[in-house]
Scaffold this motif. Sequence first.
Motif, PDB file in Angstrom:
ATOM      1  N   ILE A  51      38.397  33.330  41.041  1.00 45.78           N
ATOM      2  CA  ILE A  51      37.693  34.611  41.654  1.00 45.78           C
ATOM      3  C   ILE A  51      36.960  34.176  43.053  1.00 45.78           C
ATOM      4  CG2 ILE A  51      35.354  35.422  41.165  1.00 45.78           C
ATOM      5  CD1 ILE A  51      37.860  36.118  38.970  1.00 45.78           C
ATOM      6  N   SER A  52      37.743  34.840  44.174  1.00 48.44           N
ATOM      7  CA  SER A  52      37.015  34.863  45.486  1.00 48.44           C
ATOM      8  C   SER A  52      35.594  35.253  45.437  1.00 48.44           C
ATOM      9  CB  SER A  52      37.998  35.663  46.280  1.00 48.44           C
ATOM     10  OG  SER A  52      39.593  35.226  46.405  1.00 48.44           O
ATOM     11  N   ASN A  53      35.433  34.019  47.163  1.00 47.77           N
ATOM     12  CA  ASN A  53      33.706  34.250  47.278  1.00 47.77           C
ATOM     13  C   ASN A  53      33.374  33.844  46.171  1.00 47.77           C
ATOM     14  OD1 ASN A  53      34.696  35.698  49.522  1.00 47.77           O
ATOM     15  ND2 ASN A  53      33.959  37.583  48.284  1.00 47.77           N
ATOM     16  N   ALA A  54      33.652  33.133  44.832  1.00 47.70           N
ATOM     17  CA  ALA A  54      32.516  32.574  43.622  1.00 47.70           C
ATOM     18  C   ALA A  54      31.884  31.356  44.380  1.00 47.70           C
ATOM     19  CB  ALA A  54      33.180  31.508  42.985  1.00 47.70           C
ATOM     20  N   GLY A  55      30.507  31.528  44.167  1.00 49.51           N
ATOM     21  CA  GLY A  55      29.442  30.733  45.366  1.00 49.51           C
ATOM     22  C   GLY A  55      28.496  30.945  46.061  1.00 49.51           C
ATOM     23  N   LEU A  56      29.628  32.041  46.810  1.00 52.08           N
ATOM     24  CA  LEU A  56      28.909  33.083  48.138  1.00 52.08           C
ATOM     25  C   LEU A  56      28.323  34.425  48.387  1.00 52.08           C
ATOM     26  CD1 LEU A  56      31.979  31.248  50.874  1.00 52.08           C
ATOM     27  CD2 LEU A  56      29.808  30.539  50.104  1.00 52.08           C
ATOM     28  N   ALA A  57      28.860  35.454  46.881  1.00 49.76           N
ATOM     29  CA  ALA A  57      29.043  36.807  46.678  1.00 49.76           C
ATOM     30  C   ALA A  57      27.361  36.356  45.789  1.00 49.76           C
ATOM     31  CB  ALA A  57      30.162  36.429  45.745  1.00 49.76           C
ATOM     32  N   HIS A  58      26.457  38.020  46.806  1.00 49.77           N
ATOM     33  CA  HIS A  58      25.743  37.648  46.171  1.00 49.77           C
ATOM     34  C   HIS A  58      25.780  38.784  44.538  1.00 49.77           C
ATOM     35  CE1 HIS A  58      24.967  37.149  50.305  1.00 49.77           C
ATOM     36  NE2 HIS A  58      23.737  36.996  50.402  1.00 49.77           N
ATOM     37  N   LEU A  59      26.524  39.139  44.679  1.00 49.92           N
ATOM     38  CA  LEU A  59      27.022  40.386  43.103  1.00 49.92           C
ATOM     39  C   LEU A  59      28.404  40.087  42.654  1.00 49.92           C
ATOM     40  CD1 LEU A  59      28.518  43.028  43.566  1.00 49.92           C
ATOM     41  CD2 LEU A  59      26.196  43.687  45.167  1.00 49.92           C
ATOM     42  N   TYR A  60      29.219  40.240  41.563  1.00 48.78           N
ATOM     43  CA  TYR A  60      29.860  40.696  40.428  1.00 48.78           C
ATOM     44  C   TYR A  60      30.534  41.218  40.004  1.00 48.78           C
ATOM     45  CZ  TYR A  60      29.350  35.256  42.268  1.00 48.78           C
ATOM     46  OH  TYR A  60      29.682  34.018  42.591  1.00 48.78           O
ATOM     47  N   VAL A  61      31.493  42.497  40.798  1.00 40.04           N
ATOM     48  CA  VAL A  61      32.374  42.637  39.785  1.00 40.04           C
ATOM     49  C   VAL A  61      33.110  42.698  38.459  1.00 40.04           C
ATOM     50  CG1 VAL A  61      33.282  45.480  39.522  1.00 40.04           C
ATOM     51  CG2 VAL A  61      32.255  45.180  41.204  1.00 40.04           C
ATOM     52  N   VAL A  62      32.526  42.155  37.196  1.00 37.06           N
ATOM     53  CA  VAL A  62      32.507  41.740  36.379  1.00 37.06           C
ATOM     54  C   VAL A  62      32.829  42.230  35.459  1.00 37.06           C
ATOM     55  CG1 VAL A  62      31.817  40.085  34.182  1.00 37.06           C
ATOM     56  CG2 VAL A  62      30.855  39.740  36.966  1.00 37.06           C
ATOM     57  N   PHE A  63      34.251  41.946  34.223  1.00 36.56           N
ATOM     58  CA  PHE A  63      34.945  42.705  33.158  1.00 36.56           C
ATOM     59  C   PHE A  63      35.310  41.483  32.107  1.00 36.56           C
ATOM     60  CE2 PHE A  63      36.414  44.340  37.437  1.00 36.56           C
ATOM     61  CZ  PHE A  63      36.617  44.972  37.446  1.00 36.56           C
ATOM     62  N   GLY A  64      34.680  42.425  31.057  1.00 35.14           N
ATOM     63  CA  GLY A  64      34.264  41.556  29.362  1.00 35.14           C
ATOM     64  C   GLY A  64      34.776  42.780  28.333  1.00 35.14           C
ATOM     65  N   SER A  65      34.391  41.840  27.557  1.00 37.70           N
ATOM     66  CA  SER A  65      34.816  42.992  26.035  1.00 37.70           C
ATOM     67  C   SER A  65      34.108  43.668  24.865  1.00 37.70           C
ATOM     68  CB  SER A  65      35.815  42.126  25.579  1.00 37.70           C
ATOM     69  OG  SER A  65      36.365  42.709  23.977  1.00 37.70           O
ATOM     70  N   THR A  66      33.493  44.526  25.798  1.00 41.49           N
ATOM     71  CA  THR A  66      32.573  44.996  24.670  1.00 41.49           C
ATOM     72  C   THR A  66      32.899  45.401  23.294  1.00 41.49           C
ATOM     73  OG1 THR A  66      32.945  47.556  25.706  1.00 41.49           O
ATOM     74  CG2 THR A  66      31.173  45.676  26.310  1.00 41.49           C
ATOM     75  N   HIS A  67      34.288  45.676  23.098  1.00 39.07           N
ATOM     76  CA  HIS A  67      35.441  45.760  21.718  1.00 39.07           C
ATOM     77  C   HIS A  67      36.434  45.288  21.561  1.00 39.07           C
ATOM     78  CE1 HIS A  67      32.101  49.289  21.965  1.00 39.07           C
ATOM     79  NE2 HIS A  67      32.022  49.193  20.632  1.00 39.07           N
ATOM     80  N   PRO A  68      36.287  43.912  20.847  1.00 41.21           N
ATOM     81  CA  PRO A  68      37.229  43.222  21.304  1.00 41.21           C
ATOM     82  C   PRO A  68      39.047  43.475  20.585  1.00 41.21           C
ATOM     83  CG  PRO A  68      35.806  41.360  21.091  1.00 41.21           C
ATOM     84  CD  PRO A  68      34.993  42.845  21.014  1.00 41.21           C
ATOM     85  N   ALA A  69      39.046  43.934  19.118  1.00 45.68           N
ATOM     86  CA  ALA A  69      39.358  44.714  18.503  1.00 45.68           C
ATOM     87  C   ALA A  69      40.659  45.673  19.319  1.00 45.68           C
ATOM     88  CB  ALA A  69      39.241  45.183  17.121  1.00 45.68           C
ATOM     89  N   ARG A  70      39.976  46.605  20.545  1.00 45.15           N
ATOM     90  CA  ARG A  70      40.677  47.561  21.493  1.00 45.15           C
ATOM     91  C   ARG A  70      41.362  46.777  22.522  1.00 45.15           C
ATOM     92  NH1 ARG A  70      35.374  51.930  21.144  1.00 45.15           N
ATOM     93  NH2 ARG A  70      35.393  51.911  19.049  1.00 45.15           N
TER      94      ARG A  70
END
Length: 212
Positions: free
Chosen positions: A119-138
Amino acid sequence: ALFQKLARQGIFRYAVPREFGGIRRRVQVRDLCVIRETLASMSPLADVLFAVQALAIYPLITAGTLAQQVAYLPRLTTGQHMGAFALTEPNAGSDAAATQLRARKQGDNYVLNGVKSFISNAGLAHLYVVFGSTHPARRGNGISAFVVEAGTPGLAVRERLALISPHPIGTVAFEGCCVPTTQLLGNPGKGLGIALDTLGVLRCSVGAAAVG
């Protein structure tokens, strides 16, 4: 220091619509290409800083609520905030639909658990746009996008990688990271589309940077 210099020159304004402090009414891909070709010809690090800022900005433009846009876009435009785009995982690179980070809804919050890598800017960024699974089966149809501020409990930078060329990059972990539902970008299950739209817009600028 380089990031702030870019901000003072108004470079990030080309990645934001005029209503939020940008240069043009709508973001022009041609602008992004010219900027990246020019920056890359002088400093690959400057090019990376601009590109990653644009990657963090574009999801807010296309999927953010007005409240999210007002809260974050002006700060990203002026360089008050540095952004990051957290999509890649140890086992989910080119196959983003294989995302393993879980975002479980719990009342008025989502609880994030998982790891994002390279992840570029890891540790420096003030905010992260994060992608995660809310419905793993889909799989791809169950991925959602979130704006997570750097100070949120449960978000930790595990590793920063040393590269041949200067480039801030590392691993970000989410362990019981609780974010309000108001930080959801767009609708649940639409995160992969948001990610692909963002990458699609920036993709031709990668070629421009290579030319530079």
